[in-house]
Design a protein around this motif. Structure first.
Motif, PDB file in Angstrom:
ATOM      1  N   ILE A   6      50.544  54.319  83.466  1.00  0.00           N
ATOM      2  CA  ILE A   6      50.879  55.722  83.243  1.00  0.00           C
ATOM      3  C   ILE A   6      50.789  55.948  81.738  1.00  0.00           C
ATOM      4  O   ILE A   6      51.562  55.382  80.965  1.00  0.00           O
ATOM      5  CB  ILE A   6      52.301  56.059  83.738  1.00  0.00           C
ATOM      6  CG1 ILE A   6      52.463  55.689  85.219  1.00  0.00           C
ATOM      7  CG2 ILE A   6      52.608  57.532  83.500  1.00  0.00           C
ATOM      8  CD1 ILE A   6      51.686  56.542  86.176  1.00  0.00           C
ATOM      9  N   THR A   7      49.843  56.749  81.302  1.00  0.00           N
ATOM     10  CA  THR A   7      49.599  56.880  79.860  1.00  0.00           C
ATOM     11  C   THR A   7      50.375  58.026  79.220  1.00  0.00           C
ATOM     12  O   THR A   7      50.546  58.042  78.000  1.00  0.00           O
ATOM     13  CB  THR A   7      48.093  57.065  79.591  1.00  0.00           C
ATOM     14  OG1 THR A   7      47.591  58.124  80.411  1.00  0.00           O
ATOM     15  CG2 THR A   7      47.339  55.779  79.916  1.00  0.00           C
ATOM     16  N   SER A   8      50.841  58.992  79.990  1.00  0.00           N
ATOM     17  CA  SER A   8      51.699  60.035  79.434  1.00  0.00           C
ATOM     18  C   SER A   8      52.554  60.631  80.541  1.00  0.00           C
ATOM     19  O   SER A   8      52.148  60.694  81.707  1.00  0.00           O
ATOM     20  CB  SER A   8      50.875  61.128  78.744  1.00  0.00           C
ATOM     21  OG  SER A   8      50.141  61.885  79.682  1.00  0.00           O
ATOM     22  N   MET A   9      53.763  61.049  80.149  1.00  0.00           N
ATOM     23  CA  MET A   9      54.734  61.611  81.095  1.00  0.00           C
ATOM     24  C   MET A   9      55.383  62.835  80.474  1.00  0.00           C
ATOM     25  O   MET A   9      55.379  63.022  79.260  1.00  0.00           O
ATOM     26  CB  MET A   9      55.815  60.581  81.438  1.00  0.00           C
ATOM     27  CG  MET A   9      55.315  59.314  82.090  1.00  0.00           C
ATOM     28  SD  MET A   9      56.657  58.109  82.290  1.00  0.00           S
ATOM     29  CE  MET A   9      56.930  57.636  80.575  1.00  0.00           C
ATOM     30  N   LYS A  10      55.973  63.661  81.329  1.00  0.00           N
ATOM     31  CA  LYS A  10      56.812  64.766  80.894  1.00  0.00           C
ATOM     32  C   LYS A  10      57.995  64.827  81.845  1.00  0.00           C
ATOM     33  O   LYS A  10      57.858  65.218  82.999  1.00  0.00           O
ATOM     34  CB  LYS A  10      56.035  66.085  80.911  1.00  0.00           C
ATOM     35  CG  LYS A  10      56.838  67.247  80.345  1.00  0.00           C
ATOM     36  CD  LYS A  10      55.994  68.515  80.287  1.00  0.00           C
ATOM     37  CE  LYS A  10      56.795  69.676  79.680  1.00  0.00           C
ATOM     38  NZ  LYS A  10      55.987  70.920  79.615  1.00  0.00           N
ATOM     39  N   GLY A  11      59.147  64.385  81.341  1.00  0.00           N
ATOM     40  CA  GLY A  11      60.314  64.301  82.202  1.00  0.00           C
ATOM     41  C   GLY A  11      60.105  63.259  83.280  1.00  0.00           C
ATOM     42  O   GLY A  11      59.793  62.094  82.996  1.00  0.00           O
ATOM     43  N   ASN A  12      60.247  63.670  84.530  1.00  0.00           N
ATOM     44  CA  ASN A  12      60.055  62.741  85.654  1.00  0.00           C
ATOM     45  C   ASN A  12      58.678  62.899  86.300  1.00  0.00           C
ATOM     46  O   ASN A  12      58.484  62.588  87.470  1.00  0.00           O
ATOM     47  CB  ASN A  12      61.138  62.947  86.698  1.00  0.00           C
ATOM     48  CG  ASN A  12      61.116  64.349  87.293  1.00  0.00           C
ATOM     49  OD1 ASN A  12      60.430  65.244  86.781  1.00  0.00           O
ATOM     50  ND2 ASN A  12      61.863  64.549  88.371  1.00  0.00           N
ATOM     51  N   GLN A  13      57.701  63.392  85.510  1.00  0.00           N
ATOM     52  CA  GLN A  13      56.361  63.623  86.036  1.00  0.00           C
ATOM     53  C   GLN A  13      55.321  62.811  85.265  1.00  0.00           C
ATOM     54  O   GLN A  13      55.378  62.730  84.034  1.00  0.00           O
ATOM     55  CB  GLN A  13      55.989  65.106  85.948  1.00  0.00           C
ATOM     56  CG  GLN A  13      56.862  66.018  86.773  1.00  0.00           C
ATOM     57  CD  GLN A  13      56.402  67.457  86.694  1.00  0.00           C
ATOM     58  OE1 GLN A  13      55.668  67.848  85.781  1.00  0.00           O
ATOM     59  NE2 GLN A  13      56.813  68.277  87.664  1.00  0.00           N
ATOM     60  N   ALA A  14      54.387  62.215  86.007  1.00  0.00           N
ATOM     61  CA  ALA A  14      53.235  61.540  85.393  1.00  0.00           C
ATOM     62  C   ALA A  14      52.180  62.598  85.081  1.00  0.00           C
ATOM     63  O   ALA A  14      51.839  63.410  85.946  1.00  0.00           O
ATOM     64  CB  ALA A  14      52.671  60.489  86.327  1.00  0.00           C
ATOM     65  N   LYS A  15      51.669  62.596  83.864  1.00  0.00           N
ATOM     66  CA  LYS A  15      50.681  63.590  83.458  1.00  0.00           C
ATOM     67  C   LYS A  15      49.272  63.003  83.358  1.00  0.00           C
ATOM     68  O   LYS A  15      48.303  63.632  83.748  1.00  0.00           O
ATOM     69  CB  LYS A  15      51.089  64.225  82.130  1.00  0.00           C
ATOM     70  CG  LYS A  15      52.311  65.118  82.238  1.00  0.00           C
ATOM     71  CD  LYS A  15      52.051  66.272  83.210  1.00  0.00           C
ATOM     72  CE  LYS A  15      53.215  67.211  83.348  1.00  0.00           C
ATOM     73  NZ  LYS A  15      52.948  68.305  84.307  1.00  0.00           N
ATOM     74  N   THR A  16      49.147  61.804  82.790  1.00  0.00           N
ATOM     75  CA  THR A  16      47.844  61.140  82.694  1.00  0.00           C
ATOM     76  C   THR A  16      48.007  59.665  83.035  1.00  0.00           C
ATOM     77  O   THR A  16      49.076  59.078  82.816  1.00  0.00           O
ATOM     78  CB  THR A  16      47.224  61.277  81.284  1.00  0.00           C
ATOM     79  OG1 THR A  16      48.112  60.684  80.323  1.00  0.00           O
ATOM     80  CG2 THR A  16      46.983  62.726  80.940  1.00  0.00           C
ATOM     81  N   VAL A  17      46.941  59.064  83.561  1.00  0.00           N
ATOM     82  CA  VAL A  17      46.983  57.655  83.958  1.00  0.00           C
ATOM     83  C   VAL A  17      45.678  56.971  83.559  1.00  0.00           C
ATOM     84  O   VAL A  17      44.669  57.627  83.288  1.00  0.00           O
ATOM     85  CB  VAL A  17      47.210  57.486  85.485  1.00  0.00           C
ATOM     86  CG1 VAL A  17      48.485  58.186  85.927  1.00  0.00           C
ATOM     87  CG2 VAL A  17      46.008  58.010  86.267  1.00  0.00           C
ATOM     88  N   LYS A  18      45.712  55.657  83.558  1.00  0.00           N
ATOM     89  CA  LYS A  18      44.534  54.831  83.299  1.00  0.00           C
ATOM     90  C   LYS A  18      44.192  54.064  84.559  1.00  0.00           C
ATOM     91  O   LYS A  18      45.083  53.529  85.232  1.00  0.00           O
ATOM     92  CB  LYS A  18      44.820  53.852  82.154  1.00  0.00           C
ATOM     93  CG  LYS A  18      43.684  52.907  81.811  1.00  0.00           C
ATOM     94  CD  LYS A  18      44.105  51.979  80.673  1.00  0.00           C
ATOM     95  CE  LYS A  18      43.016  50.966  80.330  1.00  0.00           C
ATOM     96  NZ  LYS A  18      43.445  50.067  79.223  1.00  0.00           N
TER      97      LYS A  18
END
Length: 287
Positions: free
Chosen positions: A205-217
Motif C-alpha cells: 500500500i503506497t499511500s493512504m488517507k485515514g482508513n482508506q487505501a489510495k494507491t498500491v504497488k
C-alpha cells in the motif's frame, strides 16, 4: 507414502487406447488433482502451420503454452490477409511471448489452441457533394476460436469487427490509404487480455488517507503485459470462493512492477491487506 492407518499419498499414470495419458494425484487416498494430456497437443507435434506462444499469468511461474493457427486457405496468396495476420500476431505480444525455437519444449503440453479464420477486408467509396470528391473508408474483420485442449472444449468463440464508433477509417480521395488503415484494425489485444488475464497480488500500500487505501504497488510490469489504465478486480479469499472487495487501475508501468490507484473498495482493501487476508487481483479489460 503410507500412513499408520494404511492410507497413502500417491501418483498414478495410465494411458487410454488412444495414447492419452491421465495423471492422478492422491492425498490420504483422496483424489486432489487430475491431468489429461493428449499426445497430439505436445509441442513436438506442433506442425508447420502453427505458431507457438507461452504466457505467465503473474502468479504462476510456469509457462502455459498456446498454439496459434490461421485457418484460411487463401491466406498465403493474399497480401492484405497476410498483413492482417501480422498485425494480429503483433498485437498479442502484451500477453503472449512467441517461441522462436520450440525444440527445448518438445515434451511440454500445449494447453490452448487459438484459431483465426474468415479474415476479410474491404474499402468503400461514397461521393460527397460537400467536398466534391469521394470519401473512402477501410475496414477488416475476422473470427476467433479458443480451445481448451485439456478439457476438450471450446472456451471462446467470437466475431471481431471493432467498435462501431471506430470501425471505419475515412480518407478523402485516397482509397489505398483507407485500405492500409483498415487493415491495421486487425487487433486481438482485448481478446488476449480477456482470455489470458493478469493474476497477481498487492505488494504494497503506497499511500493512504485515514482508513482508506489510495494507491498500491503490484509486482507485474511491462514484461508481464501490464499497461496504463488496465483495470483490476480485487478478490479476498481463494479464487474458487473469492468475493470482489474493490477495484484498481494502473497509473504507471515499470518493467517489473506497476503503480495503481484504488478506484473502489478503499477501506476493504486496506483492512484485508493489514489483516494479512489472502488477496488476489485479476485484470479486467472492460474494453
Amino acid at each position: 507414502q503410507y500412513y499408520k492407518d494404511g492410507k497413502k499419498d500417491s501418483i498414478s499414470v495410465f494411458w487410454d487406447p488412444n495414447g492419452v495419458s491421465i495423471t492422478k494425484l492422491f492425498k490420504n487416498d483422496v483424489l486432489i488433482h487430475e491431468q489429461t494430456k493428449d499426445p497430439s497437443n505436445l509441442v513436438s507435434n506442433l506442425g508447420n502451420d502453427a505458431i507457438l506462444f507461452y504466457y505467465l499469468n503473474g502468479i504462476e511461474k510456469n509457462k502455459v503454452f498456446v498454439k496459434v493457427k490461421f485457418i484460411d486457405k487463401y491466406l498465403g496468396n493474399d497480401d492484405g490477409k497476410i498483413q492482417m495476420a501480422a498485425n494480429i500476431i503483433n498485437s498479442m505480444k502484451n500477453r503472449l511471448v512467441m517461441v522462436n525455437d520450440a525444440t527445448p519444449f518438445n515434451n511440454e503440453y500445449v494447453s490452448y489452441t487459438i484459431e483465426f479464420f474468415e479474415l476479410e477486408y474491404f474499402t468503400q467509396g461514397k461521393y460527397s457533394e460537400e467536398s466534391g470528391g469521394t470519401m473512402y473508408t477501410g475496414n477488416c474483420s475476422y473470427k476467433i476460436r479458443l480451445y481448451d485442449n485439456k478439457n476438450k472444449k471450446l472456451f471462446e468463440d467470437k466475431y471481431n469487427s471493432g467498435d462501431k464508433k471506430t470501425l471505419f477509417t475515412t480518407y478523402y480521395g485516397d482509397q489505398q490509404r483507407a485500405f492500409r488503415q483498415g487493415i491495421k484494425k486487425a487487433d486481438s489485444e482485448s481478446f488476449m487480455y480477456k482470455c489470458f488475464p493478469i493474476q497477481t497480488v498487492i505488494a504494497e500500500i503506497t499511500s493512504m488517507k485515514g482508513n482508506q487505501a489510495k494507491t498500491v504497488k503490484i509486482p507485474v510490469g511491462s514484461e508481464n503485459g501490464a499497461k496504463r489504465k488496465l483495470p483490476f478486480n480485487v478478490y479476498s479469499g481463494t479464487l474458487s470462493e473469492a468475493s470482489i472487495i474493490g477495484e484498481l487501475e494502473i497509473t504507471k508501468v515499470y518493467p517489473n512492477y506497476s503503480l495503481c490507484k484504488v478506484t473502489s473498495g478503499e477501506e476493504a482493501i486496506l483492512s484485508h491487506f493489514n489483516s494479512n487476508h489472502e488477496i488476489k487481483i485479476i485484470s479486467n479489460n472492460k474494453n
